[in-house]
Design an enzyme around this catalytic site. Sequence first.
Site, short mmCIF file in Angstrom:
data_model
loop_
_atom_site.label_atom_id
_atom_site.label_comp_id
_atom_site.label_asym_id
_atom_site.label_seq_id
_atom_site.Cartn_x
_atom_site.Cartn_y
_atom_site.Cartn_z
CD GLU B 297 -3.01 -1.12 2.27
OE1 GLU B 297 -2.70 -0.56 3.34
OE2 GLU B 297 -4.11 -1.67 2.08
CG ASP B 376 -7.81 -5.34 5.30
OD1 ASP B 376 -7.28 -5.62 6.39
OD2 ASP B 376 -7.88 -4.18 4.86
CD GLU B 404 -9.88 -0.91 8.40
OE1 GLU B 404 -8.96 -1.54 8.94
OE2 GLU B 404 -9.78 -0.40 7.26
#
Lengths: 700, 700
Positions: B297, B376, B404
């Site tokens: 990333e 993820d 998250e």
Amino acid sequence: MTSPGSPDPHGVHPAWLPDEAFRPIGSRRTLLRGGGPLAGTVHEEVARACARYGGSVRRQAGGRHDGDGDGGADGGGPYDLVLALTAAGDEGSGEVGIGEECYVVSRRDGVTVVLADSAAGLLYGLFHVVRLGEEAFGAERPAEHHRPAARLRMLDHWDNVAVHPVMGQVERGYAGGSIFWCDGAPRDDLTRVGAYGRLLAACGVNAVAVNNVNVHAAETHLLTDRLGDVAAIADRLRPYGVRVHLSVNFAAPLALGGTATADPLDEDVRAWWAAVTTRVYEAIPDFGGYVVKADSEGQPGPHAYGRDHADGANLLAGALAPFGGVVHWRAFVYDHRQDWRDRSTDRARAAYDHFAPLDGRFRDNVILQVKHGPIDFQVREPVSPVIAAIPRTRVALELQVTQEYTGQQRHVCYLAPMWSEVLGFRPWGPAGPWVADIVADDVGGGGLVGVSNAGDDPYWTGHPLAQANLYAFGRLAWAPSSDPAAILDEWIGLTFPPSAGGSGGNDAAGGDDGRLREALHEIMDDSCGTYERYTAPLGVGFMVRPGHHYGPDVDGYEYTPWGTYHFADRDGVGVDRTRATGTGFTGQYPPPWSEVYESLARCPDELLLFFHHVPYGHVLHDGSTVIQHIYDTRFAGVEEVDRARLRWAELAGLVPAALHARVRELLAEQLRCAEEWRDQVNAYFLRKSGVPDSRGRRIP
Amino acid sequence: MTSPGSPDPHGVHPAWLPDEAFRPIGSRRTLLRGGGPLAGTVHEEVARACARYGGSVRRQAGGRHDGDGDGGADGGGPYDLVLALTAAGDEGSGEVGIGEECYVVSRRDGVTVVLADSAAGLLYGLFHVVRLGEEAFGAERPAEHHRPAARLRMLDHWDNVAVHPVMGQVERGYAGGSIFWCDGAPRDDLTRVGAYGRLLAACGVNAVAVNNVNVHAAETHLLTDRLGDVAAIADRLRPYGVRVHLSVNFAAPLALGGTATADPLDEDVRAWWAAVTTRVYEAIPDFGGYVVKADSEGQPGPHAYGRDHADGANLLAGALAPFGGVVHWRAFVYDHRQDWRDRSTDRARAAYDHFAPLDGRFRDNVILQVKHGPIDFQVREPVSPVIAAIPRTRVALELQVTQEYTGQQRHVCYLAPMWSEVLGFRPWGPAGPWVADIVADDVGGGGLVGVSNAGDDPYWTGHPLAQANLYAFGRLAWAPSSDPAAILDEWIGLTFPPSAGGSGGNDAAGGDDGRLREALHEIMDDSCGTYERYTAPLGVGFMVRPGHHYGPDVDGYEYTPWGTYHFADRDGVGVDRTRATGTGFTGQYPPPWSEVYESLARCPDELLLFFHHVPYGHVLHDGSTVIQHIYDTRFAGVEEVDRARLRWAELAGLVPAALHARVRELLAEQLRCAEEWRDQVNAYFLRKSGVPDSRGRRIP
């Protein structure tokens, strides 16, 4: 070249006012008759041109012109060009005035004469001669009287003083920072503001709102303790006949003044606005007025006090009236917290529903500022029904020069054809007036407002070709019936004068000049149509990525509170806004449009999905189905971008190398993004409809 | 109550260590035998409890324990509780050591005895007695030997030192600011870091990485000129046996050191890391090691120099090895700029494809830190195949305690059942080891890593009930086979001791206590299942709003570069990851899972859409169709949330009023959001499939 208004103090592109554009004037003998600061600007323009190209200028500050070109008793003649204030009003000559901001241009006996009643008119006349170029000094020409259609030709800057954590320095700005503000303060060097005013005068704009309609904390103070910042900007724009306006926070008395309320009917509030406005005019005697976004997208407004928009607007209008100022009150009011599950609420209806009932309640110096379409600056919308719905209210048409929804100045998208279509729309049908007639009416019109696309980018507008939109906005505000292609041609001629090319040597033949001109027309004339073809189809709108609004996201707004939906399912797509079965929005139009839009058969194809929910197999007027039209136009749009890219590549050497490189890079991005649009929209509808492309092209 | 580690210096909630939890110890007589700082912490804990509840503590700093509870020759006995370091190693007694961090607890003849070889073990033993409460002083209990399953039980903080313009102070943090950092600097008052260390020790965590794995500019300097900031944090955590680790920028030598490269095979780079690491250990002798997100990333890594992850990790491991430090090298590596049109690339494959070929190449002190699922941290994913793919590499399991993708600490979502399922997964089938065995193995295991959900919020975790996730992470890291419901029960008992309720008076009867306990189990035990039921169905994942990841957006990631797609069309949905017709991801598992997941018939329903693209009419093992399952579970999930809301409302008066109010408000938001999920997911699939709900419920 460092005098005020110099076009290139720091390597800034001169846009449509390169030095070369002044060669015809600068190489001749000019007489200027007229006093005052704006006439001083005219003199300075001519003198600078003469210094460069060997001509001469003589100024008679006190004198006014008698109509011939021999210089009269001044001696030193004859002149090639006479720019003169008339005797109108001075001498009781009985002649009809030319008019505020107007001018008459003629050529006889080898002398080109520009007459005006005011120095502003003289300045516009000078730029007219610049546009004419050598032609201004050719054949005789009878007197032509030029007057602006609209008295108010304004650019709104959505510039923040303090950098907003989400929206940045310039909200929806795609041309770098602000030319006014930087990191919470006015720019140290406002030279560029003067250069901007000069460009605006040269295309006909006469007003600028210097801050964002979303007025945040720092910007609220511009009205009072930071008024000096606004005055400094006004000082830079005044020499070009451009007035400043200020976006204000409706709750300013609460925020700044210590009143207990911002209720528009409260006496303290009224007194506060009166006192504050008096101080504004003490600092800026030619201040234009206030711009207000109230009760919209979270901005404060009169609704909090049980008052309506008329109460709110009239409050500010009352404070401004003694000084001749106006309120631009935005009609962009809707429920931005809509429940997407509620199919009965239609954002398209909102402005009409809010404002039509208030017609007749607004003071004379209130201007209702209406976006051109009922939603929000999509590339294809019907004209807002509000314009025809409030005959007793002054209306300004709001256009978005900044390309929020039209490629964000990374895509070539010449917007004048779209604006021209809006201006030419006849809300009551063929026998009635145009939109342009309504908004430009001397008494009842509120003029044109554009959201500026300019910033501190060296090319002013990010994409060099986006300059044409800023130019065209001014020219259409001055003369709404102008042909967009002719405006573009004018812009090309000014911006790319023959000697400005990289390789040079084409002044005489004009061959390169012609090639460039032809190519730019091919690339730009229908670029807005191209953009429409690769983005949201058939007027359905809003398939952009939420938040930043660049690039596709077909369902991006579909389940949000923003009121912008397409309702695509496996059977069909579009918003039913008919009276018969939908939200009834079609009923906000007078006939014939109320009937045309209501009718599936008569509704124009390009607006079909704005007004109707139809099956994918619905047949358009050209015989294609909706689904096949979606595929075909997406493919066509991308091919057009690719052609533009190749066409531009051929122009290397005909324009400055840096400009060529920037446009080349942007066209590569445009092609990438157009392919993304094509593939996402096509894949989305293929997955939903299951209907294959009849031509068998690849849809991912 | 202002000594270091005080639980409520500023109105901070004590979490699972309220004063009341220490009443059983604090009202008795304790003997502590053992020296050194950690034993000092034990003494301080007991002394503080005694000061409050009238008991006594005597410390014999030098002595070690002989195993009985009469105090031996010390006089002053008898004691109710003896906490003592063993003589192991001191006296050649021949007994087998209890082990680092371990303890033995027993009760005989009215004396409860905790023995440990190290003061850390003694501290953990003390907290064991706290958990037991009055029970610790009841019936006789035979000696129980407690040892942590994993040596490394770490929390990663994604805390930024400087506020990141997009990600803020804490990336993916939902509990206010950072307890370590504020606006570019360490917090002035680090008291709370000590309190945090105390909470961690009480649940078994022994390591903390103090900064975000995305290491930005300011954070890069923590390694060198800002090392003092890290040392100050280490000083606060050391009394609780918690070591600090540091996330480092792989390009640090370039950024900080002035080397010409960050190539891991370059001698200058190697020397730089060696020197820097030496200085780190001079400042922090018990420093734990480095955490690295490389070539992921956008973070720098060894690929830029043509080197692989083993080269990169071994570079840092070489620098750390002399000091006993470890490198946590994250396996979260994938192409985040994937073309969504490319159906052959599968993000799920990426970690395996990158790291399986490198097995055996890593140094002993490299730990590959692997997210529990291949994508993820979705609420439902298969266990990552990487864990079984690198037998010669130490593996740490990375869990996301911060919510998250599981409601962002606005939703109740007790994650321990999901983690327990992951830990109990047997990659080679029923006869093979668990994941817990692999990651907790003394030699080859890398332990457990959780991304912390704690911040400077008064309740530590935003949602008061999210404290249970932090607690459960520690407890599962210590004992992976623990029952999640038992852990929750433990947490309830500690956090809501009988006297802590608002109305009080329920100590004796325990009726209110029982009601609260029962209700919390009802609300929390299956809350992760509830969350799964109203969000993305059947393992398909990623239907969250792009960017912030809160709330639904079914197509939000469908046409993006992030590699997270569901491929829903009018006929079906899901990702074909089979070897037969899909991406071949199933082949990354050993048998039997490679066969189970490959088979449409055998694939577990809850992972169906992770592995297969199926028609909406596909029949699940329970006889329902996929589309009807989607509808049914969305409706059920919302109903469960509503029941939890009503259940919580009944608890007013049984918990502190402020806590009750906060959870009540959060449950209202959870219900709103769950309804939004239900309606968007159902509307999306109804529009696509055209299949109505068989029970005729309203789908908008």
